[in-house]
Write a protein that holds these residues in place. Structure first.
Motif, short mmCIF file in Angstrom:
data_model
loop_
_atom_site.label_atom_id
_atom_site.label_comp_id
_atom_site.label_asym_id
_atom_site.label_seq_id
_atom_site.Cartn_x
_atom_site.Cartn_y
_atom_site.Cartn_z
N VAL A 91 -2.00 5.82 -2.22
CA VAL A 91 -1.70 4.72 -3.13
C VAL A 91 -0.32 4.89 -3.74
O VAL A 91 0.47 3.94 -3.80
N VAL A 92 0.00 6.11 -4.17
CA VAL A 92 1.30 6.37 -4.80
C VAL A 92 2.44 6.08 -3.82
O VAL A 92 3.46 5.47 -4.19
N ASP A 139 -4.34 2.22 4.59
CA ASP A 139 -3.55 3.37 4.15
C ASP A 139 -2.16 2.89 3.77
O ASP A 139 -1.83 1.71 3.95
N TYR A 140 -1.32 3.81 3.28
CA TYR A 140 0.01 3.42 2.82
C TYR A 140 0.89 2.89 3.95
O TYR A 140 1.79 2.08 3.73
N ASP A 141 0.65 3.35 5.17
CA ASP A 141 1.50 2.94 6.29
C ASP A 141 0.83 1.88 7.17
O ASP A 141 1.29 1.61 8.28
N THR A 142 -0.24 1.25 6.67
CA THR A 142 -0.89 0.18 7.42
C THR A 142 0.07 -1.01 7.55
O THR A 142 0.58 -1.49 6.54
N PRO A 143 0.34 -1.50 8.77
CA PRO A 143 1.20 -2.68 8.91
C PRO A 143 0.65 -3.84 8.08
O PRO A 143 -0.55 -4.13 8.10
N ARG A 144 1.55 -4.48 7.33
CA ARG A 144 1.11 -5.51 6.40
C ARG A 144 2.27 -6.46 6.12
O ARG A 144 3.41 -6.02 5.96
N TYR A 196 -0.34 -7.02 -4.50
CA TYR A 196 -1.66 -6.44 -4.70
C TYR A 196 -1.73 -5.13 -3.92
O TYR A 196 -1.23 -5.03 -2.79
N VAL A 197 -2.37 -4.13 -4.52
CA VAL A 197 -2.58 -2.85 -3.85
C VAL A 197 -4.07 -2.54 -3.91
O VAL A 197 -4.64 -2.34 -4.99
N LYS A 198 -4.72 -2.53 -2.74
CA LYS A 198 -6.15 -2.23 -2.68
C LYS A 198 -6.34 -0.71 -2.69
O LYS A 198 -5.96 -0.03 -1.75
N ILE A 199 -6.93 -0.19 -3.76
CA ILE A 199 -7.06 1.26 -3.91
C ILE A 199 -8.41 1.78 -3.40
O ILE A 199 -8.58 3.00 -3.25
N ALA A 200 -9.34 0.89 -3.14
CA ALA A 200 -10.65 1.29 -2.62
C ALA A 200 -11.29 0.07 -1.98
O ALA A 200 -10.85 -1.07 -2.17
#
Length: 467
Positions: A200-201, A154-159, A169-173
């Protein structure tokens, strides 16, 4: 009373495979940092060493196995590393967890795609067992892998990003619903499951605020984004995409294009079956979308596309390429093909070579078919001799290399916008990070920023800007 502070847990990580695997590594590191652990690039300094493996094709499996063996051998040959814990993660662990449990008894734990966010407590559990006198030889490795992964970030997943500061990179699915007979990915990563568009946005907005200049949208099938939520209706590849049904790649792109800032949006891993006139129009109308599309076609022969279960045919692909070029006149199309697939005749291969010549792709690559157990293709008749596969790969590569040189020659004298990757090296919109060519530029240009340069020459797959 004073208490001794527990020693900091040091973790090393080896990340193998594609960009999707890289994001998995970034998520694990994010959770390790959140748990107070520290990362080290030196294996001998690590209390725990994680190998995030790949097993898409045979070559990737061999690299993954070699990395695990190197880790085990390094521990056996070093007194300092004797107590080091080794965790095998990623696609190979997900795919072969039961087999590896017996084949790699010196590994301490196997984790799959559902355990990315649980890596810290798994490590803590391994170290606690040592404190209690656990004998690994008696108990064997821990196997945490679940059979059907369901996790999606999700957008707030620690990374913790491992890419340069200016690109992400942004994994959308996650997962894939396609039945391609050569591919094992659906069995490894599960069914397609899209993130929400809002998620994602929000992630992209934060990345752009942090200074990211290039957003690379990725998944197993980027063009299927949102469609898995369309009330059970499977889209027809020839009828186009109706965005009124819900979220789609088109609706996502339009919203991302509205984010303030100067940045590129790059589309990777699209599938030809889900392209539509709406998507073509969306890209044309959104200036922040890089004029570059990655669309693996795999073949053009109807015979081969049927055997590969690609859900398209040659006429559809030819028409799609024409519509893409007409709708987005300055588009650079990147594709890949597979040669030597079971049942491929010389006639099929000659048709593919002719298609490569006539389509004049700006960027293209070719894979020599890799036989993967567990796939439909593995059980097919008509597997070709390795010498035939190699010969066809060489012939196809010769065609693609000639095309690359011809295209680069047409770029001389053009004014192009580039993103400076490292000192003296940049990329155009036509070049994805670590995949395509580069542009040699003035070393005075700031890294991580856009610049306009004039192309003065070319060398192989790369361009050279005038100084």
């Amino acid at each position: 009373m004073c208490y001794a502070r527990p020693p900091m847990i040091k973790v090393g990580l080896v990340s193998l495979g594609c960009a999707k695997n890289l994001i998995d590594s970034e998520i694990m590191i994010g959770h390790l940092h959140a748990a107070g652990m520290t990362m080290t690039p030196e294996p001998e300094d690590a209390d725990v060493l994680i190998i995030n493996t790949c097993s898409f094709i045979d070559m990737a499996k061999k690299e993954s196995i070699a990395s695990v063996h190197d880790a085990v051998d390094g521990r056996d040959g070093s007194e300092k590393r004797a107590k080091q814990k080794i965790i095998v993660a990623g696609c190979m662990a997900q795919r072969f967890s039961q087999e590896l449990f017996n084949l790699m008894p010196d590994v301490d734990a196997f984790i799959g795609l559902d355990q990315l966010t649980q890596v810290a407590p798994i490590i803590e559990g391994l170290l606690r067992k040592d404190e209690g006198g656990r004998m690994k030889d008696e108990e064997g490795p821990e196997n945490h892998v679940t059979l059907k992964p369901k996790y999606i970030p999700d957008y707030d997943t620690p990374r913790f990003r491992l890419t340069p500061k200016h690109t992400a990179y942004v994994k959308i699915a996650e997962g894939c619903n396609h039945p391609c007979s050569f591919c094992i990915i659906p069995k490894i990563r599960g069914q397609h499951r899209s993130r929400t568009q809002e998620s994602v946005v929000r992630e992209v907005r934060d990345l752009v605020k942090s200074g990211v200049k290039e957003i690379n949208l990725i998944s197993q099938d980027t063009t299927y984004f949102g469609m898995d939520k369309w009330e059970g209706q499977r889209p027809n590849p020839r009828s186009g995409v109706d965005s009124t049904k819900g979220e789609s790649l088109s609706t996502l792109i339009r919203e991302l294009n509205e984010i303030e800032g100067d940045f590129w949006i790059r589309l990777l891993y699209t599938h030809p079956a889900h392209w539509s006139d709406e998507l073509i129009q969306t890209i044309a109308e959104c200036p922040k979308v890089a004029r570059y599309v990655d669309i693996p076609l795999q073949h053009i022969s109807d015979h081969m596309l049927t055997l590969m279960k690609r859900e398209t045919n040659g006429a559809y692909i030819r028409d799609l390429i024409k519509r893409m070029r007409a709708g987005i006149p300055d588009i650079a199309i990147r594709t890949t093909f597979i040669v030597g697939f079971p049942g491929e005749t010389e006639e099929d291969f000659e048709e593919l070579l002719a298609f490569m010549e006539e389509s004049k792709f700006e960027r293209a690559g070719v894979f020599n078919y890799s036989r993967e157990e567990g796939t439909r293709a593995d059980k097919m008749d008509g597997h070709l001799h390795h010498a035939t596969r190699k010969s066809r790969w060489n012939r196809a590569m010769a065609v693609l290399q000639k095309r690359a040189e011809e295209f680069n020659a047409t770029q001389v004298g053009k004014r192009l916008r580039v993103l400076v990757e490292t000192t003296g090296v940049a990329r155009t919109q036509m070049d994805a990070i670590e995949i395509d060519g580069t542009v040699f530029v003035d070393k005075a240009l700031p890294v991580g920023e856009f610049a306009d340069v004039t192309i003065g020459d070319w060398r192989g797959y790369d361009l050279v800007a005038k100084r």
